[in-house]
Design a protein around this motif. Structure first.
Motif, PDB file in Angstrom:
ATOM      1  N   THR A 163     103.937   4.811 -53.831  1.00 63.30           N
ATOM      2  CA  THR A 163     103.602   4.010 -55.012  1.00 63.30           C
ATOM      3  C   THR A 163     103.936   2.541 -54.820  1.00 63.30           C
ATOM      4  O   THR A 163     103.162   1.657 -55.188  1.00 63.30           O
ATOM      5  CB  THR A 163     104.418   4.533 -56.228  1.00 63.30           C
ATOM      6  OG1 THR A 163     104.310   5.950 -56.218  1.00 63.30           O
ATOM      7  CG2 THR A 163     103.903   3.997 -57.520  1.00 63.30           C
ATOM      8  N   GLU A 167     101.323  -0.525 -55.030  1.00 62.32           N
ATOM      9  CA  GLU A 167     101.452  -1.636 -55.991  1.00 62.32           C
ATOM     10  C   GLU A 167     101.399  -2.981 -55.272  1.00 62.32           C
ATOM     11  O   GLU A 167     100.734  -3.920 -55.716  1.00 62.32           O
ATOM     12  CB  GLU A 167     102.779  -1.514 -56.754  1.00 62.32           C
ATOM     13  CG  GLU A 167     102.682  -0.514 -57.889  1.00 62.32           C
ATOM     14  CD  GLU A 167     104.037  -0.182 -58.486  1.00 62.32           C
ATOM     15  OE1 GLU A 167     105.037  -0.839 -58.111  1.00 62.32           O
ATOM     16  OE2 GLU A 167     104.087   0.750 -59.311  1.00 62.32           O
ATOM     17  N   ARG A 174      94.316  -8.140 -56.125  1.00 65.21           N
ATOM     18  CA  ARG A 174      94.138  -9.038 -57.283  1.00 65.21           C
ATOM     19  C   ARG A 174      94.116 -10.492 -56.827  1.00 65.21           C
ATOM     20  O   ARG A 174      93.369 -11.314 -57.352  1.00 65.21           O
ATOM     21  CB  ARG A 174      95.263  -8.809 -58.292  1.00 65.21           C
ATOM     22  CG  ARG A 174      95.003  -7.604 -59.194  1.00 65.21           C
ATOM     23  CD  ARG A 174      95.882  -7.658 -60.434  1.00 65.21           C
ATOM     24  NE  ARG A 174      97.291  -7.585 -60.072  1.00 65.21           N
ATOM     25  CZ  ARG A 174      97.968  -6.447 -59.909  1.00 65.21           C
ATOM     26  NH1 ARG A 174      97.358  -5.307 -60.081  1.00 65.21           N
ATOM     27  NH2 ARG A 174      99.235  -6.467 -59.582  1.00 65.21           N
ATOM     28  N   ASP A 189      91.516   7.512 -57.748  1.00 61.23           N
ATOM     29  CA  ASP A 189      92.419   7.536 -58.900  1.00 61.23           C
ATOM     30  C   ASP A 189      91.778   6.755 -60.057  1.00 61.23           C
ATOM     31  O   ASP A 189      91.796   5.511 -60.085  1.00 61.23           O
ATOM     32  CB  ASP A 189      93.755   6.907 -58.474  1.00 61.23           C
ATOM     33  CG  ASP A 189      94.769   6.897 -59.604  1.00 61.23           C
ATOM     34  OD1 ASP A 189      94.370   7.061 -60.775  1.00 61.23           O
ATOM     35  OD2 ASP A 189      95.964   6.711 -59.306  1.00 61.23           O
ATOM     36  N   ASP A 191      92.634   6.430 -63.161  1.00 65.70           N
ATOM     37  CA  ASP A 191      93.561   5.620 -63.975  1.00 65.70           C
ATOM     38  C   ASP A 191      93.764   4.255 -63.321  1.00 65.70           C
ATOM     39  O   ASP A 191      93.803   3.220 -63.997  1.00 65.70           O
ATOM     40  CB  ASP A 191      94.913   6.334 -64.115  1.00 65.70           C
ATOM     41  CG  ASP A 191      94.780   7.561 -65.006  1.00 65.70           C
ATOM     42  OD1 ASP A 191      93.858   7.576 -65.844  1.00 65.70           O
ATOM     43  OD2 ASP A 191      95.581   8.508 -64.826  1.00 65.70           O
ATOM     44  N   GLN A 192      93.901   4.280 -62.011  1.00 66.50           N
ATOM     45  CA  GLN A 192      94.070   3.031 -61.268  1.00 66.50           C
ATOM     46  C   GLN A 192      92.815   2.144 -61.430  1.00 66.50           C
ATOM     47  O   GLN A 192      92.924   0.930 -61.618  1.00 66.50           O
ATOM     48  CB  GLN A 192      94.252   3.389 -59.795  1.00 66.50           C
ATOM     49  CG  GLN A 192      94.715   2.287 -58.903  1.00 66.50           C
ATOM     50  CD  GLN A 192      94.972   2.857 -57.516  1.00 66.50           C
ATOM     51  OE1 GLN A 192      94.082   3.452 -56.906  1.00 66.50           O
ATOM     52  NE2 GLN A 192      96.173   2.699 -57.030  1.00 66.50           N
ATOM     53  N   ARG A 194      90.688   2.196 -63.933  1.00 65.34           N
ATOM     54  CA  ARG A 194      90.636   1.677 -65.309  1.00 65.34           C
ATOM     55  C   ARG A 194      91.600   0.505 -65.487  1.00 65.34           C
ATOM     56  O   ARG A 194      91.315  -0.451 -66.203  1.00 65.34           O
ATOM     57  CB  ARG A 194      90.991   2.781 -66.304  1.00 65.34           C
ATOM     58  CG  ARG A 194      89.892   3.811 -66.475  1.00 65.34           C
ATOM     59  CD  ARG A 194      90.175   4.753 -67.640  1.00 65.34           C
ATOM     60  NE  ARG A 194      89.094   5.712 -67.791  1.00 65.34           N
ATOM     61  CZ  ARG A 194      89.092   6.931 -67.237  1.00 65.34           C
ATOM     62  NH1 ARG A 194      90.128   7.358 -66.540  1.00 65.34           N
ATOM     63  NH2 ARG A 194      88.057   7.731 -67.401  1.00 65.34           N
ATOM     64  N   SER A 195      92.761   0.587 -64.839  1.00 66.87           N
ATOM     65  CA  SER A 195      93.783  -0.441 -65.043  1.00 66.87           C
ATOM     66  C   SER A 195      93.494  -1.725 -64.269  1.00 66.87           C
ATOM     67  O   SER A 195      93.874  -2.804 -64.714  1.00 66.87           O
ATOM     68  CB  SER A 195      95.157   0.057 -64.593  1.00 66.87           C
ATOM     69  OG  SER A 195      95.483   1.243 -65.238  1.00 66.87           O
ATOM     70  N   HIS A 196      92.888  -1.615 -63.111  1.00 64.59           N
ATOM     71  CA  HIS A 196      92.843  -2.786 -62.218  1.00 64.59           C
ATOM     72  C   HIS A 196      91.454  -3.260 -61.818  1.00 64.59           C
ATOM     73  O   HIS A 196      91.338  -4.329 -61.224  1.00 64.59           O
ATOM     74  CB  HIS A 196      93.632  -2.475 -60.938  1.00 64.59           C
ATOM     75  CG  HIS A 196      95.053  -2.123 -61.206  1.00 64.59           C
ATOM     76  ND1 HIS A 196      95.991  -3.066 -61.572  1.00 64.59           N
ATOM     77  CD2 HIS A 196      95.689  -0.932 -61.189  1.00 64.59           C
ATOM     78  CE1 HIS A 196      97.158  -2.462 -61.756  1.00 64.59           C
ATOM     79  NE2 HIS A 196      97.001  -1.168 -61.534  1.00 64.59           N
ATOM     80  N   THR A 213      83.867  -1.093 -66.275  1.00 65.39           N
ATOM     81  CA  THR A 213      84.525   0.172 -65.929  1.00 65.39           C
ATOM     82  C   THR A 213      84.604   1.157 -67.102  1.00 65.39           C
ATOM     83  O   THR A 213      84.311   2.351 -66.925  1.00 65.39           O
ATOM     84  CB  THR A 213      85.936  -0.135 -65.376  1.00 65.39           C
ATOM     85  OG1 THR A 213      85.743  -0.917 -64.192  1.00 65.39           O
ATOM     86  CG2 THR A 213      86.695   1.121 -65.041  1.00 65.39           C
TER      87      THR A 213
END
Ligand SMILES: Nc1ncnc2c1ncn2[C@@H]1O[C@H](COP(=O)(O)OP(=O)(O)OP(=O)(O)O)[C@@H](O)[C@H]1O
Length: 244
Positions: A163, A167, A174, A189, A191-192, A194-196, A213
């Motif tokens: 992890t 990160e 980014r 993933d 969730d990843q 959606r978040s980034h 997204t």
């Protein structure tokens, strides 16, 4: 900008992904998602020019192919090759240095800075075979960093790494996005994603959805992707259908 125009890609004349029509804006941070075997890695290889289209075309506007950075899946890389970490990372300078010229002091400083940026200070002289999976992925990111590429293709860059490493490497992604580079990453993933990742493309041998997204990853799209992947016939020949 990248244009996929009725793009069909495959192996030995068998389409793996077909009739893709899409536009990827310059500076996009795009996740390519879909079930196993959906054609995600194949699409990256098509954009890179490693695979020639069976039909249609990939058009890269404002990017020459040799300036595209590509990070394949770790599983596709041979880590038994006798190479030191700094040598691996130095391949990122190839577009500037060429194959034959030896590295200057300036190049060596750039390599050291790239290693520091990915948290690998002090690893320059290690054999790549002595790195953990996460450390190896950091070294590959350092190589991409040095490539200074306007278009970066990442195939499952965060799979099977810890992890903390994921990160750190996401922060680098980014940063590239903030520098207006175009980054396209194959990811599992959601969730990843959606978040980034602000934009996504959902594949299931063909395009299910592309765009913002949250819209792309709606339940009905994911359900359809699963159904389409299950219904796919591996042995189908190239079809003549032109995408609507
Ligand atoms: N080198 C190859 N030769 C022949 N067929 C291949 C080759 N590489 C991939 N394929 C086939 O093309 C299809 C798409 O594979 P691809 O690796 O692009 O899918 P993917 O969406 O990236 O899958 P995964 O999530 O499992 O990595 C699959 O049916 C796969 O078996």
């Amino acid at each position: 900008m990248i244009e996929l125009d009725n793009l069909t890609l495959g192996y030995d004349r068998h389409p793996a992904v077909h009739h893709l029509d899409a536009t990827i804006a310059r500076g996009s941070l795009l996740a390519v998602v879909g079930p196993n075997g959906a054609g995600k890695s194949t699409l990256l290889k098509g954009i890179l020019g490693l695979l020639r289209p069976l039909q249609g075309e990939v058009r890269l506007h404002g990017v020459v192919r040799h300036r595209v950075a590509y990070l394949p899946q770790q599983i596709d890389l041979d880590r038994t090759f006798p190479l030191r970490v700094d040598e691996l990372v130095s391949f990122g300078l190839w577009h500037r240095v060429g194959a034959l010229r030896s590295l200057t002091r300036h190049d060596r400083t750039a390599i050291a800075e790239a290693l520091a940026a990915v948290g690998l200070n002090g690893f320059a002289g290690r054999p790549i075979g002595a790195l953990s999976g996460g450390q190896f992925q950091r070294a590959l990111f350092a190589r991409v960093l040095l490539q200074d590429a306007p278009l970066i293709l990442l195939d499952e860059p965060f799979t099977a790494i810890d992890t903390r490493t994921a990160e750190d490497l996401l922060a680098l992604v980014r940063r590239w996005h903030g520098e207006a580079r175009t980054v396209i990453a194959v990811l599992h993933d959601l969730d990843q994603v959606r978040s980034h990742f602000p934009t996504a493309m959902l594949l299931a041998r063909e395009l299910v959805a592309a765009g913002p997204t949250a819209e792309v990853l709606r339940g009905e799209h994911l359900f359809r992707a699963r159904q389409m992947a299950e219904a796919h016939d591996e042995r189908a020949p190239v079809c003549r259908r032109r995408a609507a």
